[in-house]
Design a protein around this motif. Structure first.
Motif, PDB file in Angstrom:
ATOM      1  N   ASN A  18     -12.927  91.923   6.677  1.00  0.00           N
ATOM      2  CA  ASN A  18     -13.869  92.774   7.407  1.00  0.00           C
ATOM      3  C   ASN A  18     -13.133  93.771   8.293  1.00  0.00           C
TER       4      ASN A  18
ATOM      5  N   TYR B 235     -12.285  88.565   0.132  1.00  0.00           N
ATOM      6  CA  TYR B 235     -13.345  88.813   1.107  1.00  0.00           C
ATOM      7  C   TYR B 235     -14.068  87.526   1.483  1.00  0.00           C
TER       8      TYR B 235
ATOM      9  N   ALA C 124     -12.731  86.136   5.518  1.00  0.00           N
ATOM     10  CA  ALA C 124     -13.688  87.214   5.754  1.00  0.00           C
ATOM     11  C   ALA C 124     -13.315  88.034   6.979  1.00  0.00           C
TER      12      ALA C 124
ATOM     13  N   ARG D  37     -20.366  86.021   3.931  1.00  0.00           N
ATOM     14  CA  ARG D  37     -19.455  85.936   5.070  1.00  0.00           C
ATOM     15  C   ARG D  37     -19.080  87.311   5.627  1.00  0.00           C
ATOM     16  N   ASN D  38     -19.564  88.363   4.997  1.00  0.00           N
ATOM     17  CA  ASN D  38     -19.181  89.715   5.401  1.00  0.00           C
ATOM     18  C   ASN D  38     -20.334  90.505   6.007  1.00  0.00           C
TER      19      ASN D  38
ATOM     20  N   TRP E  25     -21.329  87.735  -0.681  1.00  0.00           N
ATOM     21  CA  TRP E  25     -20.966  88.565   0.468  1.00  0.00           C
ATOM     22  C   TRP E  25     -21.501  87.980   1.775  1.00  0.00           C
TER      23      TRP E  25
END
Length: 628
Positions: free
Chosen positions: A614, A606, A610, A339-340, A337
Motif C-alpha cells: 500500500n 499485495y 499489504a 487487505r488493501n 484485495w
C-alpha cells in the motif's frame, strides 16, 4: 454486505410459557419493531457435528469434542485445546436468514446461513440444518440477565444492574458488553453498573477466546464504538437499523476486512420507510435493504454487459474522489484485495470488480466468453457504466481513473488499450505479470522471462487435464506458487515467530483462496487460461505505451524476486521496452515509467505484506501526472 431476512421478537411476555417468546411477526408479514438485548452471537464452525451443536442447545447433550465440564478436550498429539478443523469464516455477500420465531425446518427460505435462538432450539433442529448443508449461528444475550433463561438462578443479586425498559424480567448485568440500538449500549445508558468501553472489549475478548477454543466462529452484534478494538476477534457482524439511523458507514471496516455484515431493519406497518413499497413482504424486504446497503456502504453492485452477463463489483470510499480500479487475477475475486481497500479508500474511490466467470460475476454458459479480449471489453463497459471514460478531457469534473492490476489483470488492461485506445487511465500499476507466458521457439523468450511452470503447450495440457479431474489440485498449486512464504518455505518460515504460526497462516490463506477459486467453473477457467497463455503482448506494449506512442499514462511495474510465477526479469522487460525509444523522440507525451522489484512477497505481494504494498502504490499514485 449480506442481504438479511428477519423475523423479529417483542419483549418477553412473562405470562407466556417460559420456553417461548411472545411473537407478533408472521413469516410473510411486515417486520414489527423490536429489540434484541445482545451483543454477541456464536456460530457453529465448519465440520462440527451435532454433538458440539447440542452442547449449546437446550437439550443439554454433551459434545464429543468437549470434556464433561464443557471445556474443550486437549489434542493428545499437540496439546492444543482447539479442534484441528478450521474456524468458519463466512464470505462477504453470503445470504442469511434470522429465525427467532419458529423451528427452522418449518421455514421454506433456502439460504446457506441461519441465525437461531441458542436456548429455544434443540440439537435435532441444528442437526437438520447442518444436514441441509447450512451453517447455523446461535444467538444468546451476553449483555443482560433474562430471568426465563436456563441458568438464570446462577446470578447473584449484586450482579444485577438496572432493568431494561420494555423488557420485563430482563436486567443489565456486570459483564454487559453493549445493548442494541433501542436500549443503547451498556456503557452509555443508566445501567447502574460501572461499565466502560474497556469493560466491553474485555468481555468480548473473553467470549471470543472461549468460542474459538471450542472451534466455533464468533460474531459481534452492533458495537460500532468498539469495533476497531475487536475486529480481529470476530468473523462477522450483525447490525440493527443502521439504515434508519444512518450508521451503515460505521461498519465498512468489517467489509474491508473480508467479513460479512448481516443487516436487520424493523419497519412497521403504520410507518413504512421510504425504501419499502406497500406490497413488499419480509423476504422481498431483505433484498431491498440489501440494495440500500450496497449504496450506503458502497459494497457490492452489479451491471449487465452488452452480451447479457451480470458482473459484480465492490465500490468503496467517496465517489467524489479520484477513481481507482483494482483488477484481480486468475481464479481470484475482488476479495483478494481485502487487505488493501481500507488504505486506498482514504484517498480514492476504489472500484473492485469480480472478473467475468470469477467470484460473484456471471459468464456465458457456452464458454465462448472465456477470453482476455472479452474481459478487456468488460473493463471498458465498467468504465463506461461508472461514467469514467473521458479520455478527451472535455469534462473537467470527471477525473481520469487509475488502475492496479495483478497477474491476468495486467493482460486485461493491455487488451483494453489495444481495443479502445490510449489515455483512458491516468496511472497504471502492473503487478508481477510478464507480457508473454510461454517460451518461444526462436529463443527470444525463455526461462529468464517466461512463466516458471505454465510455459508450454504440454504444461497447459497437464493443467487442463487436472482441472477436469481434480480442480482443487490446480487451485492449491496456484496458491503455493503465488505466495512467496509457501513457494520458498525456508525464507517463509523466517517471517513467522513459530512453526505453528507459519502452518496456521498457510492453512488460513490456502482455505481463503481455495474457497474463492471454487466459486468459478474449472472448465471455463481452463478455456480462459488456454487463451491467456497464447497471447504475446510485447509488440502491443511497445506500440501503446512507449515514448514513441501517444500515451499519457504513467506506469509502475512491480515484480518480485520471490515470485513463484515469473522471474523478475519478465515483468521488468516492460520497463526496458517502454524506455527503449525515450531519447529518440521529441514527443510531448513523454511517459513516466518506473519499475520496482520487491522482496516482501511473491506474485500476490499485495496480500502477503499489504502495508508495504500500500505504501509503495500510494506514493506512486500521489505523484503529479507527468503529462498534464
Amino acid at each position: 454486505m449480506a442481504d438479511g431476512n428477519s423475523h423479529s421478537e417483542e419483549p418477553h411476555d412473562t405470562k407466556a410459557d417460559t420456553n417461548q417468546r411472545g411473537w407478533v411477526a408472521k413469516r410473510w408479514g411486515w417486520i414489527v419493531t423490536g429489540v434484541v438485548a445482545s451483543l454477541v452471537i456464536v456460530g457453529l464452525a465448519v465440520g462440527l457435528g451435532v454433538g458440539l451443536s447440542s452442547r449449546h442447545s437446550s437439550s443439554g447433550a454433551s459434545s464429543s469434542n468437549a470434556s464433561s465440564d464443557g471445556s474443550p478436550k486437549n489434542d493428545p498429539t499437540t496439546g492444543d485445546s482447539s479442534s484441528a478443523a478450521s474456524i468458519w469464516q463466512p464470505a462477504v455477500g453470503v445470504k442469511w436468514h434470522i429465525v427467532l420465531q419458529a423451528p427452522i425446518n418449518e421455514t421454506e427460505i433456502d439460504v446457506p446461513v441461519y441465525d437461531i435462538d441458542l436456548f429455544d432450539s434443540t440439537a435435532s433442529i441444528i442437526a437438520w440444518a447442518q444436514g441441509q448443508g447450512r451453517k447455523v449461528i446461535c444467538y444468546f444475550s451476553a449483555g443482560s440477565y433474562e430471568d426465563w433463561r436456563p441458568g438464570s438462578a446462577s446470578f447473584k443479586p449484586e450482579d444485577y444492574g438496572n432493568g431494561l425498559e420494555g423488557w420485563e424480567g430482563e436486567l443489565q448485568k456486570k459483564d454487559a458488553t453493549a445493548l442494541t440500538r433501542t436500549t443503547l449500549t451498556g456503557y452509555e445508558n443508566d445501567s447502574g453498573l460501572d461499565l466502560t468501553t474497556d469493560t466491553a472489549v474485555d468481555s468480548v475478548t473473553f467470549l471470543a477466546d472461549a468460542t474459538h477454543a471450542r472451534n466455533m466462529s464468533f460474531g459481534l452484534k452492533n458495537g460500532a464504538k468498539i469495533l476497531s478494538q475487536v475486529l480481529d476477534l470476530i468473523q462477522w457482524n450483525v447490525v440493527e437499523e443502521c439504515v434508519q439511523y444512518d450508521e451503515c458507514g460505521d461498519y465498512a471496516p468489517v467489509i474491508d476486512a473480508g467479513k460479512p455484515v448481516f443487516v436487520i431493519e424493523y419497519p412497521t406497518t403504520e410507518e413504512r420507510p421510504s425504501y419499502c413499497k406497500p406490497s413488499d413482504t419480509v423476504f422481498d424486504l431483505g433484498n431491498i435493504v440489501g440494495s440500500i446497503f450496497k449504496t450506503l456502504l458502497l459494497g457490492y453492485n452489479s451491471f449487465t454487459t452488452t452480451d447479457g452477463v451480470e458482473l459484480a463489483y465492490q465500490s468503496h470510499g467517496d465517489q467524489a474522489k479520484k477513481p481507482l480500479i483494482l483488477l484481480h487475477g486468475f481464479t481470484g475475486s475482488s476479495d483478494v484485495w481485502g487487505r488493501n481497500i481500507s488504505a486506498l479508500r482514504e484517498n480514492f474511490w476504489v472500484i473492485v470488480p469480480d472478473l467475468r466467470g470469477h467470484g460473484r460475476s456471471g459468464r456465458r454458459p457456452d464458454g465462448k466468453d472465456a477470453t482476455v479480449s472479452r474481459l478487456g471489453k468488460d473493463l471498458k463497459e465498467l468504465v463506461d457504466w461508472l461514467g469514467l471514460n473521458d479520455k478527451d478531457h472535455t469534462d473537467q469534473d470527471v477525473a481520469r481513473p487509475s488502475c492496479i492490476a495483478g497477474s491476468l489483470g495486467c493482460a486485461i488492461t493491455w487488451s483494453f488499450t489495444e481495443q479502445f485506445g490510449q489515455n483512458v487511465f491516468d496511472k497504471l500499476i502492473w503487478v508481477d505479470q510478464a507480457p508473454l507466458q510461454n517460451y518461444t521457439q526462436d529463443g527470444t523468450w525463455g526461462p529468464e522471462h517466461g512463466n516458471r511452470s505454465l510455459n508450454s503447450s504440454e504444461s497447459l495440457t497437464n493443467m487442463l487435464d487436472t482441472l477436469s479431474t481434480n480442480p482443487d489440485d490446480v487451485y492449491k498449486g496456484t496458491v503455493d506458487g503465488c505466495l512467496a512464504y509457501i513457494w520458498d518455505p525456508i525464507w517463509g518460515r523466517q517471517q513467522f515467530d513459530s512453526e505453528a504460526a507459519y502452518l496456521k497462516a498457510q492453512e488460513d490463506d490456502t482455505s481463503f483462496f481455495l474457497n474463492i477459486a471454487k466459486q468459478g467453473d474449472p472448465t471455463w477457467f481452463g478455456k480462459l487460461m488456454s487463451d491467456h497463455t497464447t497471447l504475446d503482448w510485447r509488440g502491443s506494449i511497445k506500440k501503446n505505451f512507449s515514448a514513441a506512442s501517444d500515451s499519457s499514462t504513467d506506469i509502475l511495474v512491480v515484480a518480485s524476486e520471490r515470485s513463484g510465477c515469473f522471474p523478475a526479469a519478465g515483468p521488468m522487460w516492460i520497463v526496458d521496452a517502454i524506455l527503449e525509444d525515450k531519447n529518440k523522440t521529441n514527443n510531448a507525451w513523454d511517459p513516466y515509467v518506473h519499475g520496482v522489484v520487491v522482496d516482501f512477497g511473491g506474485h500476490w505481494c499485495y496480500w502477503e505484506d499489504a502495508g508495504k504494498f500500500n505504501d509503495l502504490v500510494l506514493k506512486f499514485l500521489a505523484r503529479q501526472p507527468t503529462n498534464q
